[in-house]
Scaffold this motif. Structure first.
Motif, short mmCIF file in Angstrom:
data_model
loop_
_atom_site.label_atom_id
_atom_site.label_comp_id
_atom_site.label_asym_id
_atom_site.label_seq_id
_atom_site.Cartn_x
_atom_site.Cartn_y
_atom_site.Cartn_z
N ILE A 140 0.84 -1.21 0.00
CA ILE A 140 0.00 0.00 0.00
C ILE A 140 0.87 1.25 0.00
O ILE A 140 0.65 2.19 -0.79
CB ILE A 140 -0.95 0.00 1.21
CG1 ILE A 140 -2.00 -1.10 1.08
CG2 ILE A 140 -1.63 1.36 1.36
CD1 ILE A 140 -2.81 -1.32 2.34
N CYS A 168 1.04 3.97 -3.07
CA CYS A 168 0.46 5.30 -2.84
C CYS A 168 1.50 6.41 -2.68
O CYS A 168 1.22 7.56 -3.02
CB CYS A 168 -0.42 5.28 -1.59
SG CYS A 168 -1.86 4.19 -1.71
N TRP A 169 2.70 6.07 -2.19
CA TRP A 169 3.63 7.12 -1.79
C TRP A 169 4.97 7.11 -2.51
O TRP A 169 5.70 8.10 -2.44
CB TRP A 169 3.88 7.02 -0.27
CG TRP A 169 2.65 7.30 0.52
CD1 TRP A 169 1.75 6.38 0.98
CD2 TRP A 169 2.16 8.57 0.91
NE1 TRP A 169 0.73 7.00 1.65
CE2 TRP A 169 0.96 8.35 1.62
CE3 TRP A 169 2.61 9.87 0.75
CZ2 TRP A 169 0.21 9.38 2.17
CZ3 TRP A 169 1.87 10.91 1.28
CH2 TRP A 169 0.68 10.67 1.98
N ALA A 214 -2.80 10.82 -2.18
CA ALA A 214 -2.11 9.66 -1.60
C ALA A 214 -2.76 9.25 -0.28
O ALA A 214 -2.92 8.06 0.00
CB ALA A 214 -0.63 9.98 -1.40
N ALA A 232 -6.07 7.50 -1.12
CA ALA A 232 -5.86 6.14 -1.62
C ALA A 232 -5.46 5.20 -0.49
O ALA A 232 -5.94 4.06 -0.41
CB ALA A 232 -4.80 6.14 -2.72
N THR A 233 -4.58 5.66 0.40
CA THR A 233 -4.17 4.85 1.54
C THR A 233 -5.37 4.49 2.41
O THR A 233 -5.53 3.35 2.86
CB THR A 233 -3.12 5.60 2.39
OG1 THR A 233 -2.01 5.95 1.56
CG2 THR A 233 -2.63 4.74 3.54
N VAL A 289 -4.45 2.12 -9.97
CA VAL A 289 -3.09 2.56 -9.64
C VAL A 289 -2.47 3.17 -10.89
O VAL A 289 -1.70 2.54 -11.59
CB VAL A 289 -2.24 1.38 -9.12
CG1 VAL A 289 -0.86 1.88 -8.70
CG2 VAL A 289 -2.92 0.70 -7.96
N THR A 293 -4.68 7.25 -8.30
CA THR A 293 -3.85 7.16 -7.10
C THR A 293 -2.59 8.01 -7.19
O THR A 293 -2.12 8.52 -6.18
CB THR A 293 -3.44 5.68 -6.89
OG1 THR A 293 -4.62 4.88 -6.87
CG2 THR A 293 -2.71 5.50 -5.58
N ARG A 294 -2.04 8.18 -8.38
CA ARG A 294 -0.70 8.75 -8.52
C ARG A 294 -0.66 10.24 -8.80
O ARG A 294 0.42 10.80 -8.94
CB ARG A 294 0.04 8.00 -9.64
CG ARG A 294 0.18 6.50 -9.42
CD ARG A 294 1.08 6.17 -8.27
NE ARG A 294 2.43 6.70 -8.49
CZ ARG A 294 3.35 6.78 -7.54
NH1 ARG A 294 3.06 6.42 -6.31
NH2 ARG A 294 4.54 7.25 -7.83
N PRO A 330 -9.32 10.13 -6.54
CA PRO A 330 -9.00 9.30 -5.36
C PRO A 330 -9.81 9.67 -4.13
O PRO A 330 -10.21 8.79 -3.37
CB PRO A 330 -7.50 9.55 -5.15
CG PRO A 330 -7.17 10.75 -5.96
CD PRO A 330 -8.14 10.80 -7.09
#
Length: 487
Positions: free
Chosen positions: A20, A24-25, A96, A99-100, A134, A139-140, A146
């Motif tokens: 995850i 996400c990060w 982010a 999404a997390t 993703v 997500t990015r 998101p």
């Protein structure tokens, strides 16, 4: 629980957490700001950050009536800019975080509410390897989607908890989260409502819902969250409600906007060939397994049926819409992940617990397949997706060369058309004392430095002027103008 299983669960949970965080990060500011929604939102957020006027989103310092979405996501981006400064990655932190939280909510629902740890783990793995989720624009990058998906997931899961556990507070949470979804992306925040209604009818709970006084209190709570911004914005920006009606209330659904008209099967083809290549057959296999176990009344089966109804109903609605864009289908994937995870658990149960000979072929194949999908998709989306292209090459040069090297010489950008992703960097450069003029009509002269996009401008510059080439790719060129050629 046996010690071996305890250790396996701890290792699997640790792996899921790492996955995850990675998805996400990792390298959040690696990609430059993307053209279209992210860059326009970046300008919205930067202007709001500078002006401190929080009710009316602006673009080029004028009320933005093209992007008419309520500004919950933009407010969060402005907050991030205040905390972390004006950076690409600061714009993406709210996405982010959302999404997390979505991954966490899916796992918690499967493990704690459906009482199946492995369903939660596999749901996370499947969602983390779903290219349609993703990727940039979801997500990015710093887009609406998101955060919208987070609210839709929380609203839908809380409604299931209300129906199956009779928890009134979960019903209120449903209305609150749907209200926040509307505050994030307008009417798109309600598109899961038909699926929720279908499941209520399937479970024969419609009468109970309609006769529950808390339903109507919750509806008032939803309206109190979702509607005020629209009227406040109309007060400060007359004409806003008319723009909303044109853009959202029937506009994009009933007619194609900006040339995004595709046949009804466009999303099906996109899912099968790009967004869900490895998982869509497993999803349909899951529907078969649900039919096989249709007499089962376990909480897990009910939850998976609910997820399938939400995914299919939403997908059907979006396929019927006239305006179709890749990211419009993204809210399907968290719920599709639950169905796919159920399929994996079903096969695993047959292989490892029932030891049925017909299933033994899955014993060596399934883990290898899952590992392949994890490595392949994440590598493609987190590493290869950052490749330069004709829409982003200008950004990479401005950010990673001109701005990174603190070049104090003025530079002219000759690139035609709507390019807010470039305008973001010209404004950020100005904040650090560098000047970039993005004006395709400028008359260049000896001594100027120009950044030119491939096409007529590059041909004009190189054919009319003697130049020193400082940087050159297939898409852009950076030149120092020496003098005009003698023709």
């Amino acid at each position: 629980m046996k010690y071996q299983e305890f250790v396996l669960r701890k290792l699997s949970l640790t792996g899921a957490i790492v996955l995850i965080l990675w998805v996400c990060w990792y390298n959040l500011g690696g990609m430059t700001i993307r053209l279209w929604d992210e860059s326009r939102m970046a300008i919205n957020a930067l202007e709001m950050y500078e002006s401190r006027h929080y009710w009316v989103t602006t673009f080029e310092h004028q009320p933005d009536l093209w992007n008419t979405k309520p500004p919950l996501m933009i407010w969060l981006q402005v907050l991030s800019l205040h905390i972390f400064g004006v950076h690409d990655w600061a714009l993406r932190i709210p996405a982010a975080l959302a999404a997390t939280a979505t991954f966490t909510a899916i796992f918690h629902f499967c493990y704690r509410r459906l009482n199946n740890f492995w369903l939660g783990i596999f749901s996370v793995v499947v969602l983390a390897t779903s290219v349609g989720y993703v990727r940039e624009h979801i997500t990015r990058t710093g887009d609406f989607d998101p955060l919208l998906i987070l609210w839709l997931v929380l609203a839908s899961l809380n409604f299931f908890i209300f129906l199956e556990h009779n928890r009134t507070r979960s019903l209120y949470a449903t209305f609150i989260f749907f209200g926040l979804a509307v505050c994030t992306k307008g009417v798109a925040g309600l598109i899961f409502a038909p699926g929720v209604l279908l499941y209520t009818i399937y479970r024969r709970q419609l009468k109970r819902l309609l006769t529950n006084p808390h339903t109507y209190i919750g509806l008032l709570l939803f309206l109190a969250i979702a509607l005020p911004y629209y009227f406040i914005r109309e007060h400060y920006n007359p004409g806003y409600l008319m723009a909303v009606r044109e853009n959202e209330l029937g506009g994009r659904f009933l007619k194609a906007k900006e040339g995004h008209n595709h046949p009804w099967y466009w999303y099906l083809n996109l899912v099968a060939t790009e967004l869900y290549v490895e998982w869509w057959p497993v999803f349909f296999l899951g529907l078969v397994f649900l039919w096989i176990e249709r007499r089962s009344d376990t909480l897990m089966n009910k939850g998976v049926i609910y997820a399938a109804i939400l995914a299919i109903s939403y997908f059907t609605i979006m396929s019927a819409a006239q305006t179709k864009l890749v990211w419009y289908v993204a809210p399907v994937f968290p719920f599709a992940a639950i169905v796919v995870a159920y399929t994996i658990c079903f096969i695993g149960r047959k292989v490892y617990l029932e030891s049925a000979k017909i299933w033994r072929i899955g014993q060596p194949v399934l883990p290898v397949f899952i590992l392949f999908v994890v490595v392949h998709n994440i590598y493609n989306e987190l590493y290869l997706a950052d490749r330069h292209n004709n829409l982003s090459d200008i950004n990479y040069y401005i950010r990673d060369k001109f701005m990174a090297e603190k070049d104090k010489r003025n530079m002219f950008v000759l690139a035609p058309g709507y390019q807010p992703h470039v305008w973001w960097y010209t404004r950020v450069a100005a904040k650090q004392g560098q000047k970039i003029v993005h004006d395709s009509s400028v008359k260049i002269k000896a001594g100027d430095r120009v950044l030119v996009s491939k096409g007529e401008y590059m041909d004009t510059v190189t054919s009319r002027y003697e130049v020193d080439t400082l940087y050159h790719t297939n898409f852009i060129g950076v030149f120092d103008i020496k003098c005009k050629k003698q023709l």
